[in-house]
Design a protein around this motif. Sequence first.
Motif, PDB file in Angstrom:
ATOM      1  N   ILE A  56      44.608  48.750  38.754  1.00 34.78           N
ATOM      2  CA  ILE A  56      43.134  48.773  38.572  1.00 34.78           C
ATOM      3  C   ILE A  56      42.242  48.769  39.823  1.00 34.78           C
ATOM      4  N   LEU A  57      40.976  49.595  39.733  1.00 31.58           N
ATOM      5  CA  LEU A  57      40.284  49.638  40.667  1.00 31.58           C
ATOM      6  C   LEU A  57      39.377  48.237  40.783  1.00 31.58           C
ATOM      7  N   LEU A  58      39.282  47.708  42.000  1.00 29.84           N
ATOM      8  CA  LEU A  58      38.553  46.561  42.227  1.00 29.84           C
ATOM      9  C   LEU A  58      37.725  46.572  43.500  1.00 29.84           C
ATOM     10  N   VAL A  59      36.560  45.760  43.441  1.00 32.24           N
ATOM     11  CA  VAL A  59      35.844  46.023  44.613  1.00 32.24           C
ATOM     12  C   VAL A  59      35.642  44.591  44.896  1.00 32.24           C
ATOM     13  N   ARG A  60      35.356  44.422  46.453  1.00 30.99           N
ATOM     14  CA  ARG A  60      35.041  42.879  46.987  1.00 30.99           C
ATOM     15  C   ARG A  60      33.472  42.725  47.081  1.00 30.99           C
ATOM     16  N   GLY A 108      32.889  37.222  48.671  1.00 29.92           N
ATOM     17  CA  GLY A 108      34.153  37.514  49.439  1.00 29.92           C
ATOM     18  C   GLY A 108      35.260  37.753  48.290  1.00 29.92           C
ATOM     19  N   ARG A 109      35.086  37.674  47.046  1.00 28.26           N
ATOM     20  CA  ARG A 109      36.131  37.736  45.902  1.00 28.26           C
ATOM     21  C   ARG A 109      36.117  39.108  45.341  1.00 28.26           C
ATOM     22  N   TRP A 110      36.984  39.700  44.485  1.00 30.52           N
ATOM     23  CA  TRP A 110      37.121  40.972  44.049  1.00 30.52           C
ATOM     24  C   TRP A 110      36.808  40.850  42.364  1.00 30.52           C
ATOM     25  N   SER A 111      36.333  41.885  42.112  1.00 32.84           N
ATOM     26  CA  SER A 111      35.841  42.447  40.613  1.00 32.84           C
ATOM     27  C   SER A 111      35.912  43.466  40.170  1.00 32.84           C
ATOM     28  N   LEU A 151      39.912  36.623  42.470  1.00 29.62           N
ATOM     29  CA  LEU A 151      38.673  37.168  41.769  1.00 29.62           C
ATOM     30  C   LEU A 151      37.536  36.303  41.342  1.00 29.62           C
ATOM     31  N   SER A 152      36.314  37.073  41.456  1.00 33.95           N
ATOM     32  CA  SER A 152      35.116  36.370  41.277  1.00 33.95           C
ATOM     33  C   SER A 152      35.224  36.015  40.054  1.00 33.95           C
TER      34      SER A 152
END
Length: 209
Positions: free
Chosen positions: A87-91, A96-99, A184-185
């Motif tokens: 899965i593609l995630l961005v920080r 500072g967490r990913w989503s 994760l955010s």
Amino acid sequence: MNATPPLNRRLEQARRLLALAQTGLHYTTAVFDKERYEEIATIAHEQIAEIASMEAGEVADLFAFESGYANPKLDVRCAVFNASGQILLVREAADGRWSLPGGWADVGLSPAENAAKEVREESGYTVDIVRLLAAWDTAKHPHPPSVFHIWKLVFLGEIVQTGDVIGVETDAVEFFRLDDLPPLSLGRIMPAQIRRLDTLRRGGEVEFD
């Protein structure tokens, strides 16, 4: 016996009070009613502030531009998987967490156009939006409490081109295995939801609250 309502229930009640006050202020023409609706809004701000550990003035500022008939906020996200099922995630720079790439819907764009735009800005990838995977009411999922009532639309995207990140709200981009997700955010997306999105895209299904 403790008669205090659970935290999420108290927040739901405060948000409902604020929505009634906002809608009342939109429709009323009577000075007396306007004063009463403003008083209800102030009480709701104080309740939300207490629950969210904020100052009442901060809550009032958050809702300062919310006018007219009260509606939920719309959060549009995009799930992008690579050939390996990652899965593609961005920080998120904010915490500072990913989503999943995404954010509040912009006026002038359709939900699908919003999803594609967010992926392009936050990850650098250009995607085709394939279909809708989920329409979730965050109040019905165990997200952390939010001052807003949020509906979340998650679309399935397929990469057609790579490029450079052009947004400022994220500071890293990466693909992750579903069994090895980063922190994760949780206000934006939760691990169980990501796994559910994978199930939905494999099964050709759409889930909604």
